[in-house]
Design an enzyme around this catalytic site. Structure first.
Site, short mmCIF file in Angstrom:
data_model
loop_
_atom_site.label_atom_id
_atom_site.label_comp_id
_atom_site.label_asym_id
_atom_site.label_seq_id
_atom_site.Cartn_x
_atom_site.Cartn_y
_atom_site.Cartn_z
N SER A 667 0.81 -1.22 0.00
CA SER A 667 0.00 0.00 0.00
C SER A 667 0.84 1.26 0.00
O SER A 667 0.32 2.35 -0.22
CB SER A 667 -0.94 0.01 1.21
OG SER A 667 -0.20 0.04 2.42
N LYS A 710 -6.46 4.52 8.11
CA LYS A 710 -5.32 5.32 7.67
C LYS A 710 -5.67 6.81 7.61
O LYS A 710 -4.90 7.66 8.07
CB LYS A 710 -4.84 4.83 6.30
CG LYS A 710 -4.20 3.45 6.34
CD LYS A 710 -3.84 2.95 4.96
CE LYS A 710 -3.18 1.58 5.04
NZ LYS A 710 -2.84 1.03 3.71
#
Length: 800
Positions: A667, A710
């Site tokens: 990611s 996140k």
């Protein structure tokens, strides 16, 4: 070269609106005031139509091998629903036979298994107890009767008369030879007779002359042959008498007990039962003495090769060990085995102490779960089963052979067998239902051929379902059923809406709802607790939100410590300004039941060289395979984009600063690429932004997991340091449906204090991060790479 500035309004044009950050359930559309008005759920499981269909098929399919493997993540209701559905199906099935172990008169070490219609196993055991008592009474009565005594006496008199006749003949022969036969305690003594026919005493015989003694000895020798023949005939008669006496006793015993056994044969049907009763009758007749003569057990050793108490009291072997009793049962059995050890599944032979020795017999055979579930259903958790390797191996063998055998699982490795008993195997007809996670199912299916052969039905529970109006009403009815059955307060419509929104976040998709009900049940329970503390009549949305805050507060100590280290500068994360080759990446950390996002400072340094991109984490063995793959894809994109006309003469180091644990996942690959382009082009990156997303070789941004955590992780850092109105997070556009951010972030975005930008390609991201058009940034990168190539070429020439 000159960089082309990105228009300021581009940031506003590309960012997401607050309405796109989460989807709210409208309480008015639910159609009720509170859940007390709802009927609740009956037997329908929420959002698992596929699993319901598959389980129905598996339970009704009677062919061999169609056992069931229920697959799904924990908390989806897979175990509860499966058990309920199995019980419902089993209720319509017939009750299986009872199972009993009895003594094997032909092979004592191999107990026999008898089957009876439901409830008759216990009745047969009781009948056998009464039979033993009746046999004892009948035999005692017959053998103590005058008729038996008279017949026995007459029989013995006949043989005694014959023996006396033979003895009289021997005595007559002796008299003719002038001898007399005297019976003594030690045998028969031969003495001479005088002229008057009187026996000569031994002291007188000693005075005989040698010649007279020799004459007597010759006569004795002449008598010896006649005497031995007579004794042989007498012994034969005695043997005949013993046989005749035994036949008389057995005839009497048979006459006494046959009516009792005829009654048992008539009462209990079945060839195996009748064979056992016949062998039992023969054994009783043969060993009738243990039932009378004051409990004489002198023949015990001859009667049995069993051990322990059975040798002390041979009548114990006429007991019946009822292994499975279905008295009063309705439907087929359903057994849930929570601890599937080998012995718990297949049964065992227990021991008892006898004169400092551990002994066993067929009455100590204990059933296992397979015995109790035989003819019905057995439910086991796959992980529990696989934790006992012997159990899984034996279960496959039992399903293959269609029988239950009671063996010792480690017998092959033992030089001394713990028990000599080998109970007769029991025919097995059971449907086994294993329940496990997808990982366990795929592992077994990949490496164990038995899965395909014996577990043909896969019942798969999904973790999510479509977020429809009907699904929302199902959720409301689920909450209604749960709260009513547990005496909780009803939930208002707005509280149910909050729970549905929580479920949507659990699912990770705005258009889905979670079917993992454990977290939902926890929220419902804790919200009801909060409402009771407030002395409310029903649970409102404020109680649900308070329960969520309380749960987070109980578990987010680690998150607060990380935030504290960032705020005091121990861990450096910049949320303002700009820097070349530095960017804020986002990672997800887990601390038990709490998952939260943590920003990481990623730095890149580039210089002339031939090493290419060096991942410091990989070189220090601190990165996982997926992260390494992302770095290789990043390098491939860089080469394809900038090395079409000349080779790259650049070395670069990429570092996750201040990380001390293993890093995995791809990611951050786009984040690393942006920092690399910044360093190569010497273009500063805005530090008030954070980035997440993976990248492919063509520069397309790809979705990642944990997007909500996140975004929230960077937001709370920015909030703690002070929101400037320019801070935000760049995410892959594919993750837009996954957004379900907190109300606080939605409000901050709505008021322009925080921003979320979705991107499709690398070029969009570099523009937002630098504030310059992508083509001008790429031109700067190309220009610097050309310079590096020239320097590398010059260095190579000088070196030569």
């Amino acid at each position: 070269m000159m960089l082309t500035r990105l228009p300021e309004n581009e940031y506003q044009r590309r960012e997401l609106a607050a309405s796109q950050l989460r989807v709210r359930t409208n309480p008015a559309e639910l159609g009720f005031t509170d859940t007390s008005m709802l009927p609740g759920l009956s037997d329908t499981i929420v959002g698992q139509d596929r699993a319901v269909f598959a389980l129905e098929f598996g339970l009704t399919m009677e062919a061999d091998g169609y056992n069931i493997f229920v697959v799904g993540p924990a908390g989806t209701g897979r175990t509860t629903y499966t058990a309920a559905k199995v019980r419902e199906t089993a209720a319509a099935k017939s009750v299986p036979d009872d199972c009993c172990y009895v003594y094997n008169f032909q092979a004592p070490d191999e107990p026999l298994c008898l089957h009876f219609p439901p409830g008759q196993g216990v009745r047969f055991r009781n009948s056998m107890q009464h039979l033993v008592q009746d046999v004892e009474n009948a035999l005692t009565q017959f053998f103590d009767s005058e008729a038996y005594a008279l017949e026995s006496t007459e029989l013995m008199n006949q043989f005694n008369q014959r023996a006396e006749q033979i003895w009289s003949q021997v005595e007559h022969n002796a008299t003719e030879l002038g001898l007399s036969l005297q019976r003594t305690a030690t045998g028969v003594l031969t003495l001479p007779l005088d002229s008057h026919g009187h026996v000569v005493p031994l002291d007188e015989f000693a005075k005989f002359s040698p010649e007279d003694k020799a004459v007597v000895r010759v006569r004795q020798q002449q008598l010896e042959q006649s005497f031995e023949e007579g004794m042989r005939q007498i012994k034969g008669i005695q043997k005949e008498a013993g046989t005749a006496s035994q036949l008389l006793e057995e005839k009497t015993a048979a006459y006494a007990v046959e009516p009792l056994f005829d009654e048992m044969v008539e009462k209990y049907q079945g060839d195996a039962v009748h064979r056992y009763l016949q062998l039992l009758k023969e054994d009783v007749i043969q060993n009738h003495s243990v039932f009378h003569r004051d409990g004489d057990t002198s023949n015990a050793d001859a009667m049995t090769t069993g051990t322990g108490t059975m040798q002390q009291d041979p009548r114990m072997r006429y007991q019946v060990n009822v292994m499975v009793d279905h008295t009063g049962a309705t439907g087929a059995p359903v057994v849930i085995e929570p601890n599937p050890t080998y012995f718990n599944l297949f049964g065992k032979v227990e021991y008892r102490g006898n004169r400092n020795v551990m002994v066993s017999d067929y009455t100590l055979i204990k059933p296992g779960a397979l015995h109790r579930a035989n003819g019905g259903y057995l439910i086991i958790q796959a992980m529990d089963l696989l934790s006992h390797a012997a159990s899984w191996t034996a279960l496959k063998r039992a399903l293959k052979n269609g029988e239950i055998r009671i063996d010792h699982p480690q017998e092959e490795m033992l030089w001394m067998v713990s028990t000599g008993l080998r109970p007769q195997s029991v025919p097995l007809k059971v449907k086994v239902i294993l329940i496990g996670t997808p990982d366990i199912y795929h592992l077994l299916y990949e490496y164990d051929d038995a899965m395909e052969k014996h577990f043909k039905v896969k019942v798969e529970f999904d973790a999510v379902m479509e977020r429809t109006q009907a699904a929302a009403k199902q959720y409301a009815n689920f909450i209604s059923t749960y709260t009513k059955t547990r005496g909780m307060l009803p939930f208002s419509a707005d509280a149910v809406a909050e729970v549905i929104d929580f479920s949507a976040r659990l699912s990770g998709n705005q258009q889905k709802l979670s079917t993992r009900f454990h977290p939902v049940i926890e929220l419902v329970t804790e919200a009801s607790y909060r409402a009771r503390q407030d002395k409310a009549e029903r649970v409102g949305s404020e109680h649900v939100r308070q329960a969520l805050r309380d749960k987070l507060h109980r578990s987010d100590l680690v998150k607060e410590k990380v935030l504290e280290m960032i705020l005091d500068g121990t861990v450096r994360v910049d949320t303002e300004g700009e820097r070349v080759g530095q960017i804020n990446g986002l990672a997800v950390l887990s601390s038990g039941d709490v998952v939260f996002g943590e920003p990481h400072r990623i730095t890149v340094r580039t210089y002339v060289g031939r090493q290419g991109v060096v991942n410091v984490e990989r070189e220090t063995a601190m990165s996982g395979n997926i992260h390494d793959k992302g770095l290789l894809i990043l390098s491939a994109y860089l080469s394809a984009e900038f090395a079409k006309e000349r080779p790259l003469a650049v070395s670069a180091t990429i570092v996750f600063e201040q990380t001390y644990s293993k890093i995995d996942g791809d990611s951050a690959s786009s984040t690393e690429l942006f920092a690399l382009l910044s360093s190569l082009g010497e273009v500063p990156i805005l530090q008030d932004m954070a980035v997440t997303g993976s990248v492919d070789q063509f520069g397309d941004i790809q979705p990642i997991g944990g997007v909500n955590e996140k975004v929230e992780g960077f937001f709370y850092i920015c909030k703690a340091k002070g929101l400037t109105g320019r801070q935000g997070v760049i995410i892959p556009y594919q993750n837009m449906p996954n957004l379900f951010l907190s109300e606080e972030i939605v409000e901050a975005v709505d008021t322009g204090r925080f921003h979320i930008w979705p991107i499709h390609r690398v070029e969009e991201g570099i523009e937002l991060l630098t504030g310059y058009r992508a083509e001008s940034v790429y031109a700067a990168v190309t220009q610097n790479l050309d310079k590096m190539a020239e320097r590398a070429s010059l260095g190579d020439t000088q070196g030569k």
